[in-house]
Scaffold this motif. Structure first.
Motif, short mmCIF file in Angstrom:
data_model
loop_
_atom_site.label_atom_id
_atom_site.label_comp_id
_atom_site.label_asym_id
_atom_site.label_seq_id
_atom_site.Cartn_x
_atom_site.Cartn_y
_atom_site.Cartn_z
N PRO A 1 0.81 -1.23 0.00
CA PRO A 1 0.00 0.00 0.00
C PRO A 1 0.84 1.27 0.00
N LEU A 2 0.23 2.35 -0.44
CA LEU A 2 0.86 3.67 -0.39
C LEU A 2 0.96 4.11 1.06
N TYR A 3 2.14 4.48 1.48
CA TYR A 3 2.35 4.93 2.86
C TYR A 3 1.81 6.34 3.06
N THR A 4 1.55 6.68 4.31
CA THR A 4 1.10 8.04 4.65
C THR A 4 2.28 8.99 4.75
N ARG A 5 3.49 8.44 4.75
CA ARG A 5 4.70 9.27 4.85
C ARG A 5 5.83 8.56 4.11
N GLU A 6 6.95 9.26 3.92
CA GLU A 6 8.07 8.67 3.20
C GLU A 6 8.68 7.52 4.01
N ILE A 7 9.19 6.52 3.26
CA ILE A 7 9.82 5.37 3.92
C ILE A 7 11.29 5.72 4.15
N CYS A 8 11.57 6.12 5.37
CA CYS A 8 12.93 6.57 5.71
C CYS A 8 13.20 6.21 7.17
N GLY A 9 14.27 5.46 7.38
CA GLY A 9 14.62 5.06 8.74
C GLY A 9 14.19 3.64 9.04
N MET A 10 14.79 3.07 10.08
CA MET A 10 14.59 1.66 10.40
C MET A 10 13.15 1.33 10.80
N GLU A 11 12.49 2.26 11.48
CA GLU A 11 11.11 2.00 11.90
C GLU A 11 10.19 1.82 10.70
N ALA A 12 10.34 2.69 9.69
CA ALA A 12 9.51 2.60 8.49
C ALA A 12 9.83 1.34 7.69
N ILE A 13 11.13 1.00 7.59
CA ILE A 13 11.53 -0.20 6.84
C ILE A 13 11.05 -1.45 7.56
N GLU A 14 11.06 -1.42 8.89
CA GLU A 14 10.54 -2.55 9.67
C GLU A 14 9.07 -2.80 9.35
N LYS A 15 8.29 -1.73 9.25
CA LYS A 15 6.87 -1.87 8.93
C LYS A 15 6.69 -2.40 7.51
N LEU A 16 7.48 -1.87 6.58
CA LEU A 16 7.41 -2.33 5.19
C LEU A 16 7.77 -3.80 5.09
N LYS A 17 8.78 -4.21 5.84
CA LYS A 17 9.21 -5.61 5.84
C LYS A 17 8.07 -6.53 6.24
N GLU A 18 7.30 -6.12 7.27
CA GLU A 18 6.17 -6.93 7.73
C GLU A 18 5.09 -7.02 6.67
N LEU A 19 4.78 -5.89 6.03
CA LEU A 19 3.76 -5.87 4.98
C LEU A 19 4.17 -6.71 3.78
N LEU A 20 5.44 -6.67 3.45
CA LEU A 20 5.93 -7.32 2.23
C LEU A 20 6.09 -8.82 2.39
N TYR A 21 6.64 -9.26 3.52
CA TYR A 21 6.99 -10.67 3.66
C TYR A 21 6.29 -11.40 4.81
N GLY A 22 5.84 -10.69 5.84
CA GLY A 22 5.23 -11.38 6.96
C GLY A 22 6.17 -12.40 7.55
N ASP A 23 5.75 -13.68 7.55
CA ASP A 23 6.57 -14.76 8.10
C ASP A 23 7.39 -15.47 7.03
N GLU A 24 7.38 -14.99 5.80
CA GLU A 24 8.06 -15.65 4.69
C GLU A 24 9.57 -15.45 4.74
N ASP A 25 10.26 -16.31 3.99
CA ASP A 25 11.70 -16.19 3.82
C ASP A 25 11.97 -15.58 2.45
#
Length: 391
Positions: A286-310
């Protein structure tokens, strides 16, 4: 080592996807390096830390680096660079300009490959994720092993042999007139040594168990078309695409009338992406409400993108190149999705088959079983180009 290349049209979000993929791999215990080969680096901005040419540790099991072409050039091509600079200065080119012109066009792509090969050979990491340049440049990067092989076989090695034998005879006359020496054997051998490394990497790039390309796209007409062209061109070089990431999907909870047209259009294009890239898996972000910058934002993106997958797994493996025997000869099949027949050009000369799609061309060195046969027509059906070879 697992090699994953993220590419797509400029601005689609491939750097964020590379960063999130790296973070998830590291979380699973893989020693992971995310390497940016894009001349316009943004990987450091994505992680919101300083990164340089050498790998820097970001967190447990995760390192990042941004390719510095000038430093890579000096470390691996310094002798040749100095020789080219000497030649240019002898021809009257200013010192600073000579230094700049000694960096030949396309060197950033070549040294990107050299860096990838070095990391693969050293084996210090389990997963290497390449945040590559936008699609066009990335395709040039991935086609270099094939193209370099053609030039080395046809031009460089014959000319090198001639130059080595003539140098002792011509040098006493040439040096006083030209103001610089002819290249010696060590100088002439260096490009070929480079080619041998790139050729070895070429074998790694077409190993679908090791290397995968992941296409990052947006649900927009022009972006989808470029992604489809990239998919076809990668198939031309037998490089596997195992996943498509459709980024910046406007969430269903957005009801502002301003976005109504965009949401309706995205419904159409989201389905187009699924249909056009089938059977490749498609992940939507999904389109984020803010720019993806910093570890916190990347952590959230990682969960959305892969969840429990490898993310290091191969999501899809399709062979884009197949030879099969027939009653009258052999058939060569190439997977070229979404390319109209009138955009494909074919010609055969000796043991080489030239296939062109638009301004992309591949000179395939045919296996011995096909090299001595003649082509007897071709047809395009279900995204497969079938070329017939007969006595």
């Amino acid at each position: 080592m697992r090699l994953i290349l993220m590419t797509g049209k400029g601005g689609v979000g491939k750097t964020s996807m590379a960063a999130a993929t790296g973070l998830r791999c590291a979380e699973l215990g893989y020693k992971t390096l995310v390497l940016s080969t894009d001349p316009a680096h943004s990987l450091a901005d994505s992680f919101d830390i300083e990164l340089g040419h050498q790998p820097k540790k970001i967190c447990d099991n995760l390192w990042g680096a941004e390719l510095d072409v000038l430093q890579e050039l000096e470390e691996n091509w310094g002798t040749v660079k100095r020789y080219i600079t000497e030649v240019l200065k002898a021809r009257g080119v200013d010192g600073v300009q000579a230094e700049e012109l000694a960096i030949l066009p396309g060197m950033d792509e070549i040294f990107g490959l050299v860096r990838v090969f070095r990391h693969h050979k050293e084996g210090c990491y389990d997963v290497l994720i390449i945040d590559s340049a936008p699609t066009g440049t990335a395709l040039r990067l991935l086609s270099i092993p094939e193209v370099a092989g053609w030039y080395m076989r046809r031009l460089y090695k014959p000319l090198e042999n001639v130059a080595i034998y003539l140098r002792p005879l011509v040098e006493p006359i040439f040096r006083p007139i030209a103001g610089f020496s002819l290249p010696d054997k060590a100088m002439m051998d260096m490009p070929y040594e480079f080619y041998e490394n790139i050729n070895e990497l070429g074998k790694i790039l077409i190993d679908h168990t090791v290397t995968s390309v992941r296409l990052v796209t947006n649900p927009e007409k022009m972006v989808i078309k470029e992604s489809l062209r990239a998919y076809a061109y990668l198939g031309l070089y037998n490089i596997s695409v195992d996943l498509v990431i459709s980024n910046r999907i406007i969430p269903s909870e957005v009801h502002d009338p301003y976005f109504h047209f965009w949401k309706e259009n995205q419904k159409i294009y989201r389905q187009e992406i699924i249909d056009n890239f089938r059977p490749l898996p498609v992940k939507e972000v999904p389109l984020y409400t803010r720019e993806i910058c910093g570890m916190e934002a990347i952590e959230k993106l990682k969960e959305l993108l892969y969840g429990d997958e490898d993310p290091a797994k191969v999501y899809y493996d399709q062979n884009t190149f197949k030879i099969s025997q027939t009653k009258s000869g052999f058939d060569l099949e190439l997977y070229l999705p979404g390319i109209p027949k009138d955009q494909i050009g074919l010609s055969k000369s000796g043991d080489e088959l030239t296939i062109s799609i638009g301004n992309h061309r591949r000179n395939m060195v045919l296996p011995q079983v096909l090299a001595t046969l003649k082509t007897k027509g071709a047809e395009l059906a279900n995204d497969y180009l079938l070329i017939k070879f007969e006595e």
